[in-house]
Design an enzyme around this catalytic site. Structure first.
Site, short mmCIF file in Angstrom:
data_model
loop_
_atom_site.label_atom_id
_atom_site.label_comp_id
_atom_site.label_asym_id
_atom_site.label_seq_id
_atom_site.Cartn_x
_atom_site.Cartn_y
_atom_site.Cartn_z
CB CYS A 41 -23.92 27.77 -12.48
SG CYS A 41 -24.80 26.97 -13.86
CG ASP A 43 -29.48 26.41 -12.01
OD1 ASP A 43 -30.47 26.90 -11.42
OD2 ASP A 43 -29.43 25.21 -12.34
NE ARG A 45 -32.25 24.87 -10.34
CZ ARG A 45 -32.09 23.59 -10.72
NH1 ARG A 45 -32.90 22.66 -10.24
NH2 ARG A 45 -31.13 23.25 -11.56
CG HIS A 97 -25.41 24.57 -9.19
ND1 HIS A 97 -26.57 23.88 -9.51
CD2 HIS A 97 -24.99 25.15 -10.33
CE1 HIS A 97 -26.83 24.07 -10.81
NE2 HIS A 97 -25.88 24.83 -11.32
CB CYS A 100 -24.39 21.91 -12.48
SG CYS A 100 -24.02 23.14 -13.76
CO CO Z 1 -25.41 24.92 -13.30
#
Ligand code: CO
Length: 211
Positions: A41, A43, A45, A97, A100
């Protein structure tokens, strides 16, 4: 706003890296030979190389919202083809994750803009497993299950891809793994399923049927 601080941090990082291993950048600039392709992803993090504590040069990375492996996505297909046929990676890691935002948005019926078109892929998966997901528990449990089902579905997409199937038919060692990362503790969980040959495709299908 100046981004001088980022450039300064970069200089310090490169200097520290060279101090630790004087040949590091010279070696890397000559060749990349990663053994892994990471499909994760976007993302911020979930930074691929950092969370498995590997060095630059060790993972070939493809990231998009909700870690999707979509058959018509030219960007994904280009990355996959290069990783499998040129770099000859041995492992493809499909990494979702919990928590998400892409999955959460796909589970709600509210429109979030252009990304709705991309998330349509996830909404289709949610519709396919609607009954199992709704029976799973509260909102958080449902969302976690959807994250896992999405990873397994994308794992199936990768395994069914002609580029991967061709590599298997040629007898190349190539395994596709499904992992989920937990933001709360930084731990990666293996969903316990791998595909390593054309024969494994039925198994991917059965696993999703058992959900
Ligand atoms: Co995500």
């Amino acid at each position: 706003m100046s981004l001088k601080h980022l450039l300064e941090k970069n200089r310090a990082w490169a200097a520290a890296r060279t101090a630790r291993d004087p040949g590091f950048f010279t070696r890397l600039s000559a060749q990349q030979a990663p053994r892994y392709l990471w499909i994760g992803c976007s993302d911020s993090r979930v930074p691929a190389t950092e969370i498995v504590d590997l060095d630059p040069g060790e993972i070939f990375v493809h990231r998009n919202v909700a870690n999707l492996a979509v058959h018509t996505d030219l960007n994904f297909l280009s990355v996959l083809q290069f990783a499998v046929e040129v770099l000859e990676v041995e492992h493809i890691l499909v990494v979702g994750h919990y928590g998400c935002g892409g999955i959460r948005a796909a589970m709600s019926n509210r429109s979030v803009g252009l990304v709705d078109n991309w998330l349509r892929n996830v909404r289709d998966i949610r519709e396919r497993y609607k009954h199992q997901i709704e029976a799973a528990g509260d909102e958080h449990v449902q969302e976690d299950l959807m994250v896992e089902i999405n990873v397994l579905t994308q794992l199936g997409n990768v395994a069914r891809n002609p580029i991967v199937q061709r590599a298997w038919r040629q007898g190349r060692p190539l395994r596709v793994h499904g992992w989920v990362y937990r933001l709360q503790d930084g731990i990666l969980h293996d969903l316990g399923y791998q595909a390593s040959s054309v024969d494994d495709l039925d198994e991917v299908h059965h696993i999703l049927e058992r959900v």
